[in-house]
Design a protein around this motif. Sequence first.
Motif, PDB file in Angstrom:
ATOM      1  N   ARG A 122     -19.130   0.519  -2.876  1.00 31.02           N
ATOM      2  CA  ARG A 122     -17.970   0.132  -3.683  1.00 31.02           C
ATOM      3  C   ARG A 122     -16.728   0.677  -2.995  1.00 31.02           C
ATOM      4  N   TYR A 123     -15.745  -0.205  -2.822  1.00 29.67           N
ATOM      5  CA  TYR A 123     -14.557   0.217  -2.074  1.00 29.67           C
ATOM      6  C   TYR A 123     -13.293  -0.492  -2.558  1.00 29.67           C
ATOM      7  N   ALA A 124     -12.167   0.129  -2.255  1.00 31.57           N
ATOM      8  CA  ALA A 124     -10.863  -0.488  -2.504  1.00 31.57           C
ATOM      9  C   ALA A 124     -10.512  -1.308  -1.275  1.00 31.57           C
ATOM     10  N   TYR A 125      -9.931  -2.478  -1.510  1.00 36.04           N
ATOM     11  CA  TYR A 125      -9.586  -3.325  -0.372  1.00 36.04           C
ATOM     12  C   TYR A 125      -8.098  -3.644  -0.349  1.00 36.04           C
ATOM     13  N   SER A 126      -7.622  -3.984   0.833  1.00 37.27           N
ATOM     14  CA  SER A 126      -6.209  -4.301   0.992  1.00 37.27           C
ATOM     15  C   SER A 126      -5.946  -5.737   0.555  1.00 37.27           C
ATOM     16  N   PRO A 127      -4.759  -5.965   0.007  1.00 39.51           N
ATOM     17  CA  PRO A 127      -4.433  -7.305  -0.477  1.00 39.51           C
ATOM     18  C   PRO A 127      -4.168  -8.265   0.674  1.00 39.51           C
ATOM     19  N   THR A 128      -4.275  -9.544   0.375  1.00 40.68           N
ATOM     20  CA  THR A 128      -3.928 -10.579   1.339  1.00 40.68           C
ATOM     21  C   THR A 128      -2.410 -10.616   1.469  1.00 40.68           C
ATOM     22  N   ALA A 129      -1.923 -10.645   2.681  1.00 38.65           N
ATOM     23  CA  ALA A 129      -0.479 -10.678   2.908  1.00 38.65           C
ATOM     24  C   ALA A 129       0.099 -12.007   2.424  1.00 38.65           C
ATOM     25  N   MET A 130       1.286 -11.932   1.863  1.00 34.44           N
ATOM     26  CA  MET A 130       1.996 -13.137   1.436  1.00 34.44           C
ATOM     27  C   MET A 130       2.738 -13.691   2.647  1.00 34.44           C
ATOM     28  N   ALA A 131       2.514 -14.945   2.971  1.00 40.04           N
ATOM     29  CA  ALA A 131       3.146 -15.558   4.137  1.00 40.04           C
ATOM     30  C   ALA A 131       4.138 -16.648   3.751  1.00 40.04           C
ATOM     31  N   LEU A 132       3.847 -17.351   2.687  1.00 37.17           N
ATOM     32  CA  LEU A 132       4.700 -18.457   2.247  1.00 37.17           C
ATOM     33  C   LEU A 132       5.453 -18.059   0.984  1.00 37.17           C
ATOM     34  N   VAL A 133       6.595 -18.665   0.746  1.00 35.82           N
ATOM     35  CA  VAL A 133       7.359 -18.339  -0.457  1.00 35.82           C
ATOM     36  C   VAL A 133       6.608 -18.733  -1.727  1.00 35.82           C
ATOM     37  N   THR A 134       5.618 -19.609  -1.593  1.00 34.31           N
ATOM     38  CA  THR A 134       4.794 -19.994  -2.743  1.00 34.31           C
ATOM     39  C   THR A 134       3.602 -19.050  -2.944  1.00 34.31           C
ATOM     40  N   SER A 135       3.430 -18.086  -2.025  1.00 35.44           N
ATOM     41  CA  SER A 135       2.341 -17.108  -2.145  1.00 35.44           C
ATOM     42  C   SER A 135       2.627 -16.154  -3.297  1.00 35.44           C
ATOM     43  N   SER A 136       1.559 -15.617  -3.873  1.00 36.48           N
ATOM     44  CA  SER A 136       1.674 -14.590  -4.917  1.00 36.48           C
ATOM     45  C   SER A 136       0.932 -13.349  -4.460  1.00 36.48           C
ATOM     46  N   PRO A 137       1.360 -12.190  -4.933  1.00 39.49           N
ATOM     47  CA  PRO A 137       0.620 -10.968  -4.593  1.00 39.49           C
ATOM     48  C   PRO A 137      -0.813 -11.040  -5.111  1.00 39.49           C
ATOM     49  N   ALA A 152      12.791 -13.002   5.075  1.00 35.54           N
ATOM     50  CA  ALA A 152      11.861 -12.343   6.003  1.00 35.54           C
ATOM     51  C   ALA A 152      11.764 -10.854   5.716  1.00 35.54           C
ATOM     52  N   GLN A 153      12.888 -10.216   5.437  1.00 38.45           N
ATOM     53  CA  GLN A 153      12.879  -8.782   5.140  1.00 38.45           C
ATOM     54  C   GLN A 153      12.146  -8.497   3.834  1.00 38.45           C
ATOM     55  N   VAL A 154      12.427  -9.307   2.807  1.00 35.98           N
ATOM     56  CA  VAL A 154      11.749  -9.113   1.522  1.00 35.98           C
ATOM     57  C   VAL A 154      10.246  -9.359   1.676  1.00 35.98           C
ATOM     58  N   THR A 155       9.874 -10.370   2.454  1.00 30.68           N
ATOM     59  CA  THR A 155       8.457 -10.666   2.680  1.00 30.68           C
ATOM     60  C   THR A 155       7.757  -9.481   3.332  1.00 30.68           C
ATOM     61  N   GLU A 156       8.336  -8.960   4.386  1.00 32.69           N
ATOM     62  CA  GLU A 156       7.742  -7.813   5.088  1.00 32.69           C
ATOM     63  C   GLU A 156       7.636  -6.598   4.176  1.00 32.69           C
ATOM     64  N   ASP A 157       8.724  -6.299   3.475  1.00 30.34           N
ATOM     65  CA  ASP A 157       8.729  -5.125   2.596  1.00 30.34           C
ATOM     66  C   ASP A 157       7.802  -5.307   1.396  1.00 30.34           C
ATOM     67  N   ALA A 158       7.764  -6.506   0.825  1.00 35.64           N
ATOM     68  CA  ALA A 158       6.885  -6.759  -0.327  1.00 35.64           C
ATOM     69  C   ALA A 158       5.419  -6.634   0.071  1.00 35.64           C
ATOM     70  N   ASN A 159       5.057  -7.112   1.249  1.00 32.02           N
ATOM     71  CA  ASN A 159       3.672  -6.974   1.723  1.00 32.02           C
ATOM     72  C   ASN A 159       3.308  -5.507   1.930  1.00 32.02           C
ATOM     73  N   ARG A 160       4.209  -4.752   2.533  1.00 30.29           N
ATOM     74  CA  ARG A 160       3.959  -3.319   2.756  1.00 30.29           C
ATOM     75  C   ARG A 160       3.821  -2.588   1.425  1.00 30.29           C
ATOM     76  N   ILE A 161       4.724  -2.865   0.502  1.00 28.22           N
ATOM     77  CA  ILE A 161       4.697  -2.205  -0.808  1.00 28.22           C
ATOM     78  C   ILE A 161       3.434  -2.580  -1.579  1.00 28.22           C
ATOM     79  N   THR A 162       3.029  -3.835  -1.517  1.00 27.59           N
ATOM     80  CA  THR A 162       1.807  -4.261  -2.205  1.00 27.59           C
ATOM     81  C   THR A 162       0.597  -3.526  -1.652  1.00 27.59           C
ATOM     82  N   GLU A 163       0.524  -3.387  -0.329  1.00 32.15           N
ATOM     83  CA  GLU A 163      -0.593  -2.650   0.279  1.00 32.15           C
ATOM     84  C   GLU A 163      -0.579  -1.182  -0.159  1.00 32.15           C
ATOM     85  N   GLU A 164       0.592  -0.554  -0.146  1.00 34.61           N
ATOM     86  CA  GLU A 164       0.698   0.846  -0.582  1.00 34.61           C
ATOM     87  C   GLU A 164       0.301   0.988  -2.052  1.00 34.61           C
ATOM     88  N   PHE A 165       0.745   0.054  -2.878  1.00 37.81           N
ATOM     89  CA  PHE A 165       0.406   0.083  -4.297  1.00 37.81           C
ATOM     90  C   PHE A 165      -1.108   0.002  -4.491  1.00 37.81           C
TER      91      PHE A 165
END
Length: 190
Positions: free
Chosen positions: A112-127, A20-33
């Motif tokens: 033309r715009y930059a968009y936020s990524p879809t959040a990863m919810a399942l362990v099978t999700s990819s960034p 859960a912690q890695v999921t939350e942090d990975a989603n936040r980091i992906t959005e920041e990236f």
Amino acid sequence: MTLQAIYERVHQVFPKVTVAQVTEDANRITEEFCEESDTLRKSGDLTLTTAVSYSLPADCLHVFEVIPKDADGDTLDDELTYTIKDGTIYFADEYGEVLDAWPTDVVTLTIRYAYSPTAMALVTSSPTIANKWHRAIIAKLLAEYHAEFGDAIKASLYEKRYLGILYNAKRSAKLAQWKDPDINIDRENF
């Protein structure tokens, strides 16, 4: 790379970190990236009405360009400026005067715009970002966890690795935009 693979890589070094912690942090980091690198881009056509302000899509991080077009779809030289506030784009003329009506030749706008990524919810999700940038997520996770658990030297090492990947992603996005403004852009209608 899946969320499970990201978690396993982090878990090798930090066994106490939860999925859960890695999921939350990975989603936040992906959005920041994505926000910093502009690697995820969309382009949408906005058919004009009498309104001179429009709501942007919920996933819009920031706008790169607004292109006015005529009825034939040809780009016009009309100089429009815009401001964005609370997810709404407001238009003005080249002098900064808020529009009360559209110039008669402007029929549509391409935004033309930059968009936020879809959040990863399942362990099978990819960034949502391209595979070649997935290692940025791991580097940033390891930098943050090393800092959190008191290893400043390794935190600095992984932060530098992350910043190097981010630099390359920014450079790649700029080069792609310079070569062809429509490259790496998903089309969307508002």
